[in-house]
Design an enzyme around this catalytic site. Structure first.
Site, PDB file in Angstrom:
ATOM      1  N   ARG A  82       0.833  -1.204   0.000  1.00  0.00           N
ATOM      2  CA  ARG A  82       0.000   0.000   0.000  1.00  0.00           C
ATOM      3  C   ARG A  82       0.866   1.253   0.000  1.00  0.00           C
ATOM      4  NH1 ARG A  82      -4.484   0.317   4.498  1.00  0.00           N
ATOM      5  NH2 ARG A  82      -2.708   0.839   5.813  1.00  0.00           N
ATOM      6  N   LYS A 184      -2.594   6.745   1.185  1.00  0.00           N
ATOM      7  CA  LYS A 184      -2.502   7.124   2.600  1.00  0.00           C
ATOM      8  C   LYS A 184      -1.565   8.332   2.710  1.00  0.00           C
ATOM      9  CE  LYS A 184      -2.735   4.678   7.000  1.00  0.00           C
ATOM     10  NZ  LYS A 184      -4.184   4.598   7.169  1.00  0.00           N
ATOM     11  N   GLU A 220     -16.148   6.687   3.996  1.00  0.00           N
ATOM     12  CA  GLU A 220     -15.238   6.424   5.113  1.00  0.00           C
ATOM     13  C   GLU A 220     -15.882   6.855   6.423  1.00  0.00           C
ATOM     14  OE1 GLU A 220     -11.921   5.322   5.263  1.00  0.00           O
ATOM     15  OE2 GLU A 220     -11.186   5.499   3.216  1.00  0.00           O
TER      16      GLU A 220
END
Ligand SMILES: *Cc1c(COP(=O)(O)O)cnc(C)c1O
Length: 340
Positions: A82, A184, A220
Site C-alpha cells: 500500500r 494514505k 469512510e
C-alpha cells in the site's frame, strides 16, 4: 523482564520516544542501506516538498506480543504494497517490499522492551513514513526522499472493552472522486481535521464521509472503512476510488466468508437505506473494529443494533481477528510475520 518502566494499563495513543528509529535516504535513483538511529528528530531542508506540497505518505501497523512471549506482525507485506501505491500516486520512489519489512522488523527488535506484555491488549504501534526532502521550492517532485520508521507502545483503543459509538455525516469531503482518497497521504488527514472537530463538538466520535460526487453513499468513517451486516447476514462494504483500501477490511471480508460462513458483497451503501443493516462498524488498525451505535444524518439518528450493546456478528468478527493478531487463533497462511 522488560528494562523499561511503563504502566501498560495507562497507555493511550500518545507519542513516546522509544530507543531506536530507522532512517533511509533516496537520492539519484537509489536507496541507501538504511540504519537505526537513537535521535528521534530529523533534519530536513525548509524547502522540502513534504512541508509545502504535501509530498508524503505513511503507514500504520502494530507488533503483537503473543502468549509464549514472542512478537509478531500482521500482514506487514500489505502495508508495504500500500505504501508503494501511495508513493506512486504522488510521484515518490517506492520503498521495495523487502526493505520496508526489514526496516519494520529492525525497529521492533531494537525496541523489544517496549512491546507490551500479552494480555494487556496493548501493542507496539509502528509508523513508517516517506517524505520528499531537499531544496525544492518549485512545484515538482523532490530531489531526495526520507523513508523512516518509528514506534511507540499504545493502549487498546477500547479500554473497557468493545463499545458502540455514534457518528455524524459530515458536510465536508475528505478527498475528490479521482483524487488521493485511496492513497494514505497526509493531505487527506489535513482535510479531515475540521470535520472531526465539528463532529466531536456535537458529541459524536467522528465524521462519516459520503462519496464526493453525489453525496448519497457512505465512503469512510473517520480514518476507517465502513461495513454493515444486513438483516440476512451479508457482510457489505463499499468500494470507490476515493476509499482508502483498509487491510483490516480485507481481513474481515476473508473472516466473514471463511470463518463465519457469511456472504460478502462490495457494493454501494446508500445513506438513505441504512435500514438494511442490523449491525454496522468501522474498521482499521487502530481500533480493529469500532461498532457503530448510530449515524446522524440531516438531524436524524439512525440506530443499528444498539447505542450501548455490541451486535453478535461484530463481536465475533472482532474476537476472531484480534485472536489471530495475538496468536490465539490460527491465521490464514501468510498473514503472520514472526519477529525473530
Ligand atoms: C489507514 C486508513 C484506514 C484503515 O486501514 P487499515 O489498513 O485497516 O489500518 C482506513 N481509512 C483511512 C482513510 C485510512 O487512512
Amino acid at each position: 523482564m522488560s528494562k523499561v518502566s511503563i504502566d501498560w494499563s495507562k497507555l493511550g495513543f500518545d507519542y513516546m520516544k522509544t530507543d531506536f528509529s530507522y532512517v533511509s535516504y533516496w537520492e539519484n535513483g537509489s536507496w541507501d542501506k538504511g540504519q537505526l538511529v537513537t535521535d528521534d528528530r530529523i533534519s530536513i531542508s525548509q524547502a522540502s516538498t513534504a512541508i509545502h506540497y504535501g509530498q508524503q505518505c505513511f503507514e500504520g501497523l502494530k507488533a503483537y506480543r503473543t502468549k509464549d512471549g514472542s512478537i509478531q506482525l500482521f500482514r506487514v507485506d500489505e502495508n508495504a504494497k500500500r505504501m508503494a501505491n501511495s508513493a506512486a500516486r504522488i510521484l515518490m520512489p517506492e520503498v521495495p517490499e523487502e526493505k520496508f519489512i526489514d526496516a519494520v522488523m529492525q525497529v521492533v527488535k531494537a525496541n523489544e522492551d517496549y512491546v507490551p506484555p500479552y494480555g494487556t491488549g496493548a501493542t507496539l504501534y509502528l509508523r513508517p513514513y516517506l517524505i520528499g526532502i531537499g531544496n525544492n521550492i518549485g512545484v515538482k517532485p523532490a530531489p531526495k526522499y526520507l523513508f523512516g520508521v518509528f514506534c511507540l507502545p499504545v493502549g487498546p483503543y477500547f479500554k473497557g472493552g468493545l463499545s458502540p459509538v455514534n457518528f455524524e455525516v459530515s458536510k465536508y469531503d475528505r478527498a475528490a472522486p479521482y483524487g488521493t482518497g485511496a492513497a494514505k497521504v497526509g493531505g487527506n488527514y489535513a482535510a479531515s481535521l475540521l470535520s472531526h472537530q465539528e463532529a466531536a463538538q456535537r458529541g459524536f466520535a467522528d465524521a462519516i464521509y459520503l462519496d464526493p460526487l453525489t453525496h448519497t453513499k457512505i465512503e469512510e468513517v473517520g480514518a476507517a472503512n465502513f461495513f454493515g451486516i444486513t438483516k440476512d447476514d451479508v457482510f457489505v462494504t463499499p468500494t470507490s476510488p476515493s476509499i482508502l483500501p483498509s487491510i483490516t477490511k480485507f481481513s474481515l471480508i476473508h473472516l466473514a466468508q471463511n470463518h463465519l460462513g457469511m456472504k460478502v458483497s462490495e457494493e454501494d451503501v446508500l445513506i438513505d437505506e441504512l435500514d438494511r443493516f442490523k449491525e454496522a462498524g468501522a474498521c482499521g488498525t487502530a481500533a480493529v473494529i469500532t461498532p457503530i451505535g448510530g449515524i446522524s444524518y440531516k438531524g436524524n439518528l439512525h440506530v443499528f443494533h444498539s447505542e450501548t450493546e455490541v451486535g453478535p456478528v461484530t463481536r465475533k468478527l472482532y474476537e476472531t481477528l484480534t485472536g489471530m493478531q495475538f496468536g490465539e487463533i490460527e491465521a490464514p497462511e501468510g498473514w503472520i510475520f514472526k519477529v525473530k
